[in-house]
Write a protein that holds these residues in place. Structure first.
Motif, mmCIF file in Angstrom:
data_model
loop_
_atom_site.group_PDB
_atom_site.id
_atom_site.type_symbol
_atom_site.label_atom_id
_atom_site.label_comp_id
_atom_site.label_asym_id
_atom_site.label_seq_id
_atom_site.Cartn_x
_atom_site.Cartn_y
_atom_site.Cartn_z
ATOM 1 N N SER A 260 -16.949 15.425 17.211
ATOM 2 C CA SER A 260 -17.803 16.615 17.375
ATOM 3 C C SER A 260 -17.077 17.851 16.847
ATOM 4 O O SER A 260 -17.664 18.711 16.188
ATOM 5 C CB SER A 260 -18.174 16.793 18.844
ATOM 6 N N GLN A 261 -15.786 17.902 17.141
ATOM 7 C CA GLN A 261 -14.974 19.041 16.662
ATOM 8 C C GLN A 261 -14.923 18.989 15.133
ATOM 9 O O GLN A 261 -15.080 20.003 14.448
ATOM 10 C CB GLN A 261 -13.543 18.945 17.217
ATOM 11 N N ASP B 77 -15.801 22.106 21.932
ATOM 12 C CA ASP B 77 -16.936 21.451 22.573
ATOM 13 C C ASP B 77 -16.870 21.562 24.091
ATOM 14 O O ASP B 77 -17.414 20.758 24.811
ATOM 15 C CB ASP B 77 -17.041 19.978 22.132
ATOM 16 N N SER C 145 -17.713 26.930 24.876
ATOM 17 C CA SER C 145 -17.662 26.801 23.423
ATOM 18 C C SER C 145 -18.381 27.887 22.621
ATOM 19 O O SER C 145 -17.898 28.225 21.537
ATOM 20 C CB SER C 145 -18.082 25.408 22.982
#
Ligand code: C2E
Ligand code: MG
Ligand code: MG
Length: 676
Positions: free
Chosen positions: A639-640, A605, A609
């Protein structure tokens, strides 16, 4: 008795009668005649007196004659008896001296016999003493020589006699020494002198001999014996060579190198202009080559490497093998320090071409540590220590390069040494502990695996993380006992958990293996032994190895991994993407899981990215294409996690879920939380 008889009155009278009887008789006759004449009344005349006078005179004369005769006779008798006495004495003397003579003769005969026997004994000794022996006069001329001398030298006695001095068969430098001893040898009591010398034989061959010189009593001659010690000398030289040379490469060994370094150091103290440098080299990844290609191949590689390096040096430089794959060089009497870099360029150029060993060609690189100016050192050990430290600096810098020693390298070296000592103690004292970090299955969110991560509870220093001590453990070999302990402890713990908590009955434990452990020929046996003793089934054990470890010796890796996998153990490639494995190569390896390195996950992110995402996408599609599972490590943010879930990632590991934790944390409440 005779003198007593002589003195007796009878003998005196007898002697008197004998002496004077005739005179008395003459006187009596004359007196009687005159008396008769007177009585008869004859008138005396001159004639009357003449006749009695004549008678008296005659009787006197006769008496004298008789007396003289008697005297002569008695004297003769005396002389004769004296003579007899003398003759008798003389005869006795003669007999005596004759007897003595006989005795002397027999004594001499015996002595002669003894001498003859002794001479024959000495001759036998002279001929059969085992040594080549000769008798030399004080000028060095040979007087007598035994057959061994001719056999040894090829020269007959006549040929030696014909020479001014037999010492001319000795090498020039020894001639004077021996000759001067022979000619100055005056004292017979002087102890024999011994020399080692070289003789030149008749056929031109040279022989080493041990000469013993001994003087004769009361003679200026000298007994010389020579023993052939050529073979002994050769053996001694061989032993000396072996003691100071490496048997494989025939280069000087560490002992000789240190001695030569010491000589250079002493010389540098005497002469300010004398400059010398030391290179310390270690062949990169030699252990992998050795383990995968076999020790014979490894030996040939060392020989070939030694020859290549030697060709890059001048004759005056010393190339030594210090042990294993480590070599050291003394660059002697260098005029300019830049020469060191010229040599390094030569080495690099030489190693650009592969070494040809048997049917293989192999590229070899070397890490080199350099001490450029050795004059500041007090002893050779410190020079080698610092060159070695600089060599480790070159290894740290990525190998295949050289580093010149700086003082901070010494600090690092010292720290490593201290750390090693402390770690040895820590192993004995049980200061190492394992923490476990769960790997979560995204389908259901349960713990699929616990990764065992080692920590060091160092007294007074808190918890030390592996990044600080695993490299030292690998460098020093301590990783072997430590790794064994980790494997056995992790399996034991997992087996206990499985038995204690039914919800963990499908859970596995994963254990990190370092490169050195991977090359341990006993690894397989040890794993099987640990599984057996802990009671953990092989399906619940995973081994994590990095790509670099498998790529260093692919053939060895394929063989070993195939066997381990056959037993049911799963193989993970850890930190995938950071090493240099080629993706196309991957399918050849018997592996089950790829662990994408947290570096990629961490950047998912970030600003870059898009490209990072592409890489991770590619890794996933490649892994799925090869039928491999993928674990994403280092997941810290949701998010990952979301992105990875979108790629069909099934397993994740990271601080978003759990940090590594001590085993005590795995309690019913923890299990309850994860099963929700
Ligand atoms: P690794 O095998 O890649 O282990 C994962 C490392 O990443 C662990 O560090 C772990 O604490 C850390 N980590 C996990 N999740 C996250 C995250 O979300 N963010 C961040 N920043 N880090 C995360 P650790 O325990 O310090 O281990 C470091 C390395 O030390 C390991 O890397 C492994 O290569 C080595 N190691 C640890 N234990 C052993 C062992 O028992 N034997 C061997 N040979 N190596 C070990
Ligand atoms: Mg790992
Ligand atoms: Mg990792």
């Amino acid at each position: 008795m005779s003198s007593a008889a002589n003195n007796s009155p009878v003998s005196s009278i007898k002697s008197w009668v004998e002496k004077y009887s005739l005179v008395v008789l003459g006187v009596i006759i004359s007196a009687g005649f005159l008396a008769v004449y007177h009585l008869l009344g004859f008138q005396p005349d001159a004639g009357t007196y003449i006749a009695p006078g004549v008678v008296v005179l005659f009787s006197l004369f006769a008496q004298n004659l008789i007396n003289a005769h008697r005297d002569i006779r008695s004297r003769l008798e005396r002389y004769s008896s004296k003579l007899e006495e003398m003759v008798r004495e003389r005869t006795e003397d003669l007999i005596k001296s004759n007897e003595q003579l006989q005795e002397e003769i027999s004594l001499r005969r015996k002595t002669e016999e003894r001498l003859r026997a002794s001479e024959s004994r000495y001759r036998t000794i002279f001929e059969n003493s085992g040594a080549a022996t000769l008798i030399s006069n004080e000028n060095g001329r040979a007087l007598l020589a035994n057959t061994q001398l001719s056999t040894m030298t090829g020269f007959s006695l006549e040929e030696l006699e014909a020479r001014d001095s037999w010492t001319s068969i000795l090498e020039n430098s020894h001639q004077n020494r021996v000759l001067s001893w022979i000619s100055n040898n005056k004292s017979s009591a002087e102890s024999p002198r011994c020399f080692e010398a070289v003789i030149r034989c008749k056929d031109g061959q040279e022989k080493n001999v041990f000469i013993t010189l001994a003087s004769f009593q009361e003679s200026k001659s000298v007994l010389v014996s020579l023993v052939d010690i050529t073979e002994l000398k050769r053996a001694e030289q061989r032993l000396f060579h072996q003691a100071f040379h490496d048997h494989l490469t025939d280069l000087p060994n560490r002992a000789l190198f240190m001695e030569l370094l010491n000589i250079s150091l002493r010389r540098s103290r005497r002469s300010r202009d004398y400059l010398f440098a030391v290179l310390y080299m270690d062949i990169d990844r030699f252990k992998y080559i050795n383990d995968s290609m076999g020790h014979l191949f490894g030996d040939r590689l060392l020989v070939s490497f030694a020859q290549t390096i030697k060709k890059c040096m001048r004759d005056s430089d010393t190339v030594a093998r210090m042990g294993g794959d480590e070599f050291a060089v003394i660059l002697d009497d260098i005029q300019d320090p830049s020469y060191i870099f010229t040599v390094m360029d030569r080495i690099n150029a030489a190693l650009k071409d592969p070494l040809k060993i048997e049917d293989h060609t192999i590229y070899v690189t070397v890490s080199t540590g350099i001490v450029a100016d050795c004059r500041i050192y007090d002893n050779p050990e410190d020079i080698v220590r610092d060159a070695d430290a600089a060599m480790y600096g070159a290894k740290d810098a990525g190998r295949a390069c050289f580093k010149v020693f700086e003082s901070r390298m010494h600090q690092r070296f010292k720290r490593t040494l201290e750390m090693e000592t402390a770690m040895r103690k820590a192993l004995e004292n049980g200061e190492f502990v394992l923490h476990y970090q769960p790997i979560i299955s995204l389908q259901g969110g349960k713990v699929a695996t616990f990764e065992a991560l080692v920590r060091w509870e160092r007294p007074g220093m808190g918890l030390i993380h592996p990044a600080e001590f695993i490299p030292v453990a690998e460098e020093t070999g301590l990783i072997m006992p430590l790794g064994r302990w980790v494997l056995s402890q992790a399996c034991k713990q997992m087996s206990i958990w499985q038995k204690t908590y039914p919800e963990l009955s499908d859970c596995s434990v994963s254990v990190n293996l370092s490169g050195r452990q991977f090359n341990d020929p006993e690894l397989e046996n040890h794993i099987m032994h640990v599984l057996e003793t802990s009671g953990l089934s092989p399906e619940h054990l995973k081994l994590e190895i990095t790509e670099n470890e498998v790529m260093h010796s692919p053939e060895h890796a394929i063989e070993l991994l195939t066997r381990i996998r056959k037993a049911g153990i799963k193989i993970m490639i850890d930190d995938f993407g950071t090493g240099y494995s080629s993706l196309s190569y991957l399918h050849r390896f018997p592996i089950d899981i790829l662990k994408v390195d947290r570096k990629f996950v961490g950047r998912l992110d970030s600003i870059n990215s898009p490209s990072e995402r592409k890489i991770v996408e590619n890794i996933f599609s490649l892994a799925h294409g090869l039928n491999l599972e993928v674990v994403a490590e280092g997941v810290e943010r949701s998010s990952q996690n979301d992105f990875l879930a979108g790629l069909n990632c099934r397993f994740v590991q990271g601080f978003l879920y759990y940090r590594p934790m001590p085993p005590e944390m795995v309690q019913p409440d923890f299990l309850e939380r994860i099963s929700k």
